[in-house]
Design an enzyme around this catalytic site. Sequence first.
Site, PDB file in Angstrom:
ATOM      1  N   ASN A 121     -23.702  33.987 -19.830  1.00  0.00           N
ATOM      2  CA  ASN A 121     -23.649  32.538 -19.584  1.00  0.00           C
ATOM      3  C   ASN A 121     -22.465  32.181 -18.697  1.00  0.00           C
ATOM      4  O   ASN A 121     -22.573  31.324 -17.823  1.00  0.00           O
ATOM      5  CB  ASN A 121     -23.581  31.765 -20.909  1.00  0.00           C
ATOM      6  CG  ASN A 121     -24.950  31.606 -21.539  1.00  0.00           C
ATOM      7  OD1 ASN A 121     -25.751  30.789 -21.091  1.00  0.00           O
ATOM      8  ND2 ASN A 121     -25.232  32.417 -22.552  1.00  0.00           N
TER       9      ASN A 121
ATOM     10  N   ARG B 192     -15.234  32.167 -31.998  1.00  0.00           N
ATOM     11  CA  ARG B 192     -14.103  31.882 -32.880  1.00  0.00           C
ATOM     12  C   ARG B 192     -14.323  30.556 -33.582  1.00  0.00           C
ATOM     13  O   ARG B 192     -14.797  29.596 -32.971  1.00  0.00           O
ATOM     14  CB  ARG B 192     -12.785  31.754 -32.077  1.00  0.00           C
ATOM     15  CG  ARG B 192     -12.378  32.997 -31.333  1.00  0.00           C
ATOM     16  CD  ARG B 192     -11.979  34.134 -32.224  1.00  0.00           C
ATOM     17  NE  ARG B 192     -10.901  33.800 -33.141  1.00  0.00           N
ATOM     18  CZ  ARG B 192     -10.681  34.462 -34.285  1.00  0.00           C
ATOM     19  NH1 ARG B 192     -11.460  35.456 -34.645  1.00  0.00           N
ATOM     20  NH2 ARG B 192      -9.675  34.118 -35.062  1.00  0.00           N
TER      21      ARG B 192
ATOM     22  N   HIS C 127     -25.476  26.791 -28.367  1.00  0.00           N
ATOM     23  CA  HIS C 127     -25.874  27.474 -29.599  1.00  0.00           C
ATOM     24  C   HIS C 127     -27.350  27.865 -29.483  1.00  0.00           C
ATOM     25  O   HIS C 127     -28.189  27.029 -29.141  1.00  0.00           O
ATOM     26  CB  HIS C 127     -25.645  26.563 -30.808  1.00  0.00           C
ATOM     27  CG  HIS C 127     -25.842  27.288 -32.095  1.00  0.00           C
ATOM     28  ND1 HIS C 127     -24.911  28.194 -32.589  1.00  0.00           N
ATOM     29  CD2 HIS C 127     -26.869  27.292 -32.969  1.00  0.00           C
ATOM     30  CE1 HIS C 127     -25.372  28.707 -33.720  1.00  0.00           C
ATOM     31  NE2 HIS C 127     -26.553  28.178 -33.977  1.00  0.00           N
TER      32      HIS C 127
HETATM   33  C1  GRF Z   1     -25.450  33.156 -26.283  1.00  0.00           C
HETATM   34  O1  GRF Z   1     -26.710  33.428 -26.833  1.00  0.00           O
HETATM   35  C2  GRF Z   1     -24.896  31.864 -26.824  1.00  0.00           C
HETATM   36  O2  GRF Z   1     -25.890  30.919 -27.128  1.00  0.00           O
HETATM   37  C3  GRF Z   1     -24.214  32.318 -28.088  1.00  0.00           C
HETATM   38  O3  GRF Z   1     -23.650  33.554 -27.769  1.00  0.00           O
HETATM   39  C4  GRF Z   1     -24.410  34.180 -26.740  1.00  0.00           C
HETATM   40  C5  GRF Z   1     -23.456  34.567 -25.646  1.00  0.00           C
HETATM   41  O4  GRF Z   1     -24.033  35.448 -24.726  1.00  0.00           O
HETATM   42  N1  GRF Z   1     -23.263  31.326 -28.535  1.00  0.00           N
HETATM   43  P1  GRF Z   1     -23.280  35.783 -23.358  1.00  0.00           P
HETATM   44  O5  GRF Z   1     -21.909  36.338 -23.718  1.00  0.00           O
HETATM   45  O6  GRF Z   1     -23.170  34.513 -22.573  1.00  0.00           O
HETATM   46  O7  GRF Z   1     -24.101  36.805 -22.668  1.00  0.00           O
END
Ligand code: GRF
Length: 192
Positions: free
Chosen positions: A16, A96, A112
Amino acid sequence: MPIKKIVILFSGTGTNLENLIKKLHQKAFDGFKIEVVHAITNNPEAKGIEKAKRLNIKTTIIDHKKFNAREDFDKEVVTLIKSLNVDLTILAGFMRILTPIFTENIKAINIHPSLLPLFKGANAIEKSYLSNMKIAGVTIHKVSSGVDEGEIIDQECFYKNENISIDDFEKKIHQIEYTLFPKAVIKVLSSS
Ligand code: GRF
């Protein structure tokens, strides 16, 4: 054109983080340009560190294991964020639990991987997959003192095909994340 500055916090793979940088950094939107000024991680082993580096985003590691109290870690993170003078802080897989030291001082949004208020906390993808619900999805929300409880900014859902494997289910969640999250960041920055 005015510049709106953001900082991205992450803990792991950083897909992300990478997607947000690629879609938002130094791009112009309705009346403003976005600048990803910094990334912060609590995990020295996070794969996202390399991704941020490749995209020329300065990253600071603040290892939570070096702090005795959760509050002390938060203080250090808050001090750094304040020094960056950002318009918005983005939690992109930042694993965290935050204390009021963070939540009362920093304007932040979080992603989320479930349709909140269902399946809060850790392992949301698995919980949502194993539930008997026919739909699943992703939520972007404001960060508040309760874990995954802040005001919902946007959500997207999909129909959970009965035969879908956990891997394909997870892929579908991430695919939605990569379009929903940048859109939500632009939306929040537009109104701030
Ligand atoms: C994602 O699925 C987000 O929704 C959750 O943790 C994951 C993070 O994935 N909170 P990345 O590190 O962005 O690949």
